[in-house]
Design an enzyme around this catalytic site. Structure first.
Site, PDB file in Angstrom:
ATOM      1  N   CYS A  73      91.123  18.844  -3.519  1.00 58.75           N
ATOM      2  CA  CYS A  73      91.121  17.501  -3.422  1.00 58.75           C
ATOM      3  C   CYS A  73      92.186  16.998  -4.374  1.00 58.75           C
ATOM      4  O   CYS A  73      92.866  16.241  -4.450  1.00 58.75           O
ATOM      5  CB  CYS A  73      89.898  16.643  -3.337  1.00 58.75           C
ATOM      6  SG  CYS A  73      88.863  17.145  -4.848  1.00 58.75           S
ATOM      7  N   ASP A 260      91.716   8.650   0.158  1.00 60.49           N
ATOM      8  CA  ASP A 260      90.973   9.814  -0.035  1.00 60.49           C
ATOM      9  C   ASP A 260      91.355  11.117   0.750  1.00 60.49           C
ATOM     10  O   ASP A 260      91.497  10.838   1.831  1.00 60.49           O
ATOM     11  CB  ASP A 260      89.501   9.312   0.616  1.00 60.49           C
ATOM     12  CG  ASP A 260      88.190  10.334   0.176  1.00 60.49           C
ATOM     13  OD1 ASP A 260      88.761  11.403  -0.111  1.00 60.49           O
ATOM     14  OD2 ASP A 260      87.112   9.741   0.471  1.00 60.49           O
ATOM     15  N   HIS A 262      89.626  13.664   1.365  1.00 57.20           N
ATOM     16  CA  HIS A 262      88.452  14.560   1.943  1.00 57.20           C
ATOM     17  C   HIS A 262      88.413  14.333   3.469  1.00 57.20           C
ATOM     18  O   HIS A 262      87.355  13.973   3.920  1.00 57.20           O
ATOM     19  CB  HIS A 262      87.219  13.880   1.035  1.00 57.20           C
ATOM     20  CG  HIS A 262      87.252  14.376  -0.150  1.00 57.20           C
ATOM     21  ND1 HIS A 262      88.034  13.572  -1.362  1.00 57.20           N
ATOM     22  CD2 HIS A 262      87.064  15.534  -0.998  1.00 57.20           C
ATOM     23  CE1 HIS A 262      87.689  14.124  -2.419  1.00 57.20           C
ATOM     24  NE2 HIS A 262      87.226  15.251  -2.257  1.00 57.20           N
TER      25      HIS A 262
END
Length: 381
Positions: A73, A260, A262
Site C-alpha cells: 500500500c 485508498d 486497498h
C-alpha cells in the site's frame, strides 16, 4: 479487507461534504456546493494505484510475489504522488474514459506491473530490498521517498529530480544545487529524445518526511498539516492510518481527503488503449470517488509532498512555507534555512543520486549503502 468501490449511478458518493467551508485539493481551492462535479472530475483525473494481482513474479520465477496485496500500500501511494508530479509537468487536462493522449499513456506505462517499467511495483520493491526492506515488507513514508529518489535517476524522459528533506530541515541551497542544470536539455513530451533547448531547472518533487507524534498525531501540528494542502505547489501527503497507507490529497473542515490503494485489481497493460480490454483496464487507474477521515485519525508518520516545475515555483514555495506554514505556528513541523548549519551532517549527503548510466533493467544489482530506516528521523512531539 479490500476497500470496495461499488457505486452505481443511483448512489451519491460520500466523498465531499456539503459545506460552505472551502475544500482544498492539491493546492487548489474549491466550493463544495458550486463545484462538486469539478472536484470529482479533478480527482478522477489523478492516477490511482492499488493492489494488483497476477503480475510477473517480483524477483524472478522462483518468487511467490505475484500480488502486492497486504504489503504494497505505501509503495502504491509513492507511485501516486510521483505520477501526479508527471501529470502536472507534462499535461494540462481532464481524463475521460475516451482519453488516448499519447503522453498520458506513456506516463501510465511507466507504472505498470512489469519489470521493465521504471516505476513499477517490481522496481520499487527490488530497490527497497537493496536498502534493507525485503520484498513483501511494509514501507514507511521515509523509505518510499528514498526509493523514489533513487528510481527517477534512471528515467530521463520523466525529466524530474526528487529531493528528500531529512532531519526535519529543508536546506534551500541544497535544492538549488540539485535542480539547477548547466547546459541541460528539456525532455521531449511525446518521444524519447531530448529537445535541443537549454534548461536551467530540473523540475522538482520535494518530499519532507516527518514524524508528528509518537503513536498518534500531536494536535499542535494539525493546523500546519491542513495548511500544507493549501499551498499551490502541494502534491498532498503520503501517510495513512496505523499500518494502512493512504495518499492524502486534500482537506475539508477537520477531515482529510484521500485515495485508498486497498482494493485488489487485475494486472495488465493499457498499451495504446486500442481494444475494449485495454479501455476497461485504463478505467481501473482512476478512482470514482475519494474518501475522507478525521485528521486526528492519521498516523503521525507522514511525508509532505510538493512539486515545482520551475525555479520561480520553488522560490514561491519557500516563501509560502515560511509565511504560512512555519512562522505562524507555535511548533513548526520542520525548519527551513538557506545553508546547512555548522557541524550538521544529514544522511542526505550519502543519499546522492548516481549516474544514470546503469540500465533501468539491471539496477537492482547495484550495491546500496544508505540508511532508509523510518525509525531514524527525529521524533516531533
Amino acid at each position: 479487507m479490500d476497500t470496495l468501490f461499488m457505486q452505481t449511478g443511483l448512489e451519491e458518493p460520500d466523498d465531499i461534504p456539503q459545506t460552505t467551508e472551502p475544500v482544498w485539493i492539491l493546492g487548489k481551492k474549491y466550493d463544495a456546493i458550486k463545484e462538486l462535479d469539478q472536484i470529482r472530475r479533478d480527482v478522477r483525473t489523478m492516477l490511482w494505484f492499488t493492489y494488483r494481482k497476477g503480475f510477473v513474479p517480483i524477483g524472478g520465477l522462483g518468487s511467490a510475489f505475484t500480488s502486492d496485496k497486504g504489503w504494497g500500500c505505501m509503495l502504491r501511494c509513492g507511485q501516486m504522488v510521483l505520477a501526479q508530479a508527471l501529470l502536472r509537468l507534462h499535461l494540462d487536462w481532464l481524463w475521460t474514459p475516451e482519453t488516448r493522449d499519447s503522453t498520458y499513456l506513456k506516463i501510465l506505462s511507466k507504472f505498470e506491473d512489469r519489470r521493465g517499467s521504471p516505476f513499477s511495483i517490481h522496481q520499487i520493491a527490488l530497490m527497497g530490498a537493496s536498502v534493507g526492506k525485503e520484498v513483501g515488507q511494509w514501507f514507511g513514508p521515509n523509505t518510499v521517498a528514498q526509493v523514489l529518489k533513487k528510481l527517477v535517476v534512471y528515467d530521463k524522459w520523466s525529466s524530474i529530480t526528487i529531493h528528500v528533506a531529512l532531519d526535519n530541515m529543508l536546506i534551500v541551497n541544497d535544492v538549488l544545487k540539485e535542480c539547477r542544470v548547466e547546459g541541460g536539455m528539456t525532455a521531449e513530451l511525446d518521444g524519447d529524445e531530448p529537445l535541443k533547448v537549454p534548461s536551467e531547472w530540473k523540475p522538482l518533487l520535494l518530499l519532507v518526511p516527518l514524524r508528528l507524534g509518537l503513536s498518534e498525531i500531536n494536535t499542535v501540528y494539525i493546523n500546519g498539516l491542513k495548511t500544507s494542502f493549501q499551498i499551490p505547489q502541494s502534491l498532498g501527503v503520503i501517510g495513512g492510518k496505523p499500518n494502512h497507507a493512504l495518499y492524502f490529497i486534500g482537506c475539508v473542515e477537520d477531515e482529510v481527503v484521500f485515495l485508498d490503494p486497498h482494493t485488489t485489481q487485475r494486472s495488465g497493460t493499457v498499451d495504446e488503449k486500442k481494444d475494449e480490454n485495454q479501455v476497461d483496464l485504463d478505467n481501473t487507474y482512476h478512482c470514482k470517488a475519494a474518501s475522507r477521515i478525521p485528521i486526528t485519525g492519521i498516523d503521525p508518520s507522514v511525508a509532505l509532498c510538493f512539486f515545482c516545475s520551475t525555479e520561480k515555483d520553488f522560490k514561491a514555495l519557500c516563501k509560502s512555507l515560511q509565511s504560512k506554514l512555519l512562522t505562524p505556528e507555535e511548533q513548526p513541523m520542520f525548519e527551513m534555512c538557506n545553508e546547512r548549519p555548522a557541524n550538521w551532517s544529514s544522511r542526505d549527503s550519502v543519499v546522492t543520486q548516481e549516474s544514470a548510466a546503469v540500465s533501468v533493467l539491471g539496477f537492482e544489482h547495484l550495491d546500496r549503502h544508505y540508511d532508509t530506516s523510518d525509525e531514524d528521523f527525529e521524533l516531533l512531539g
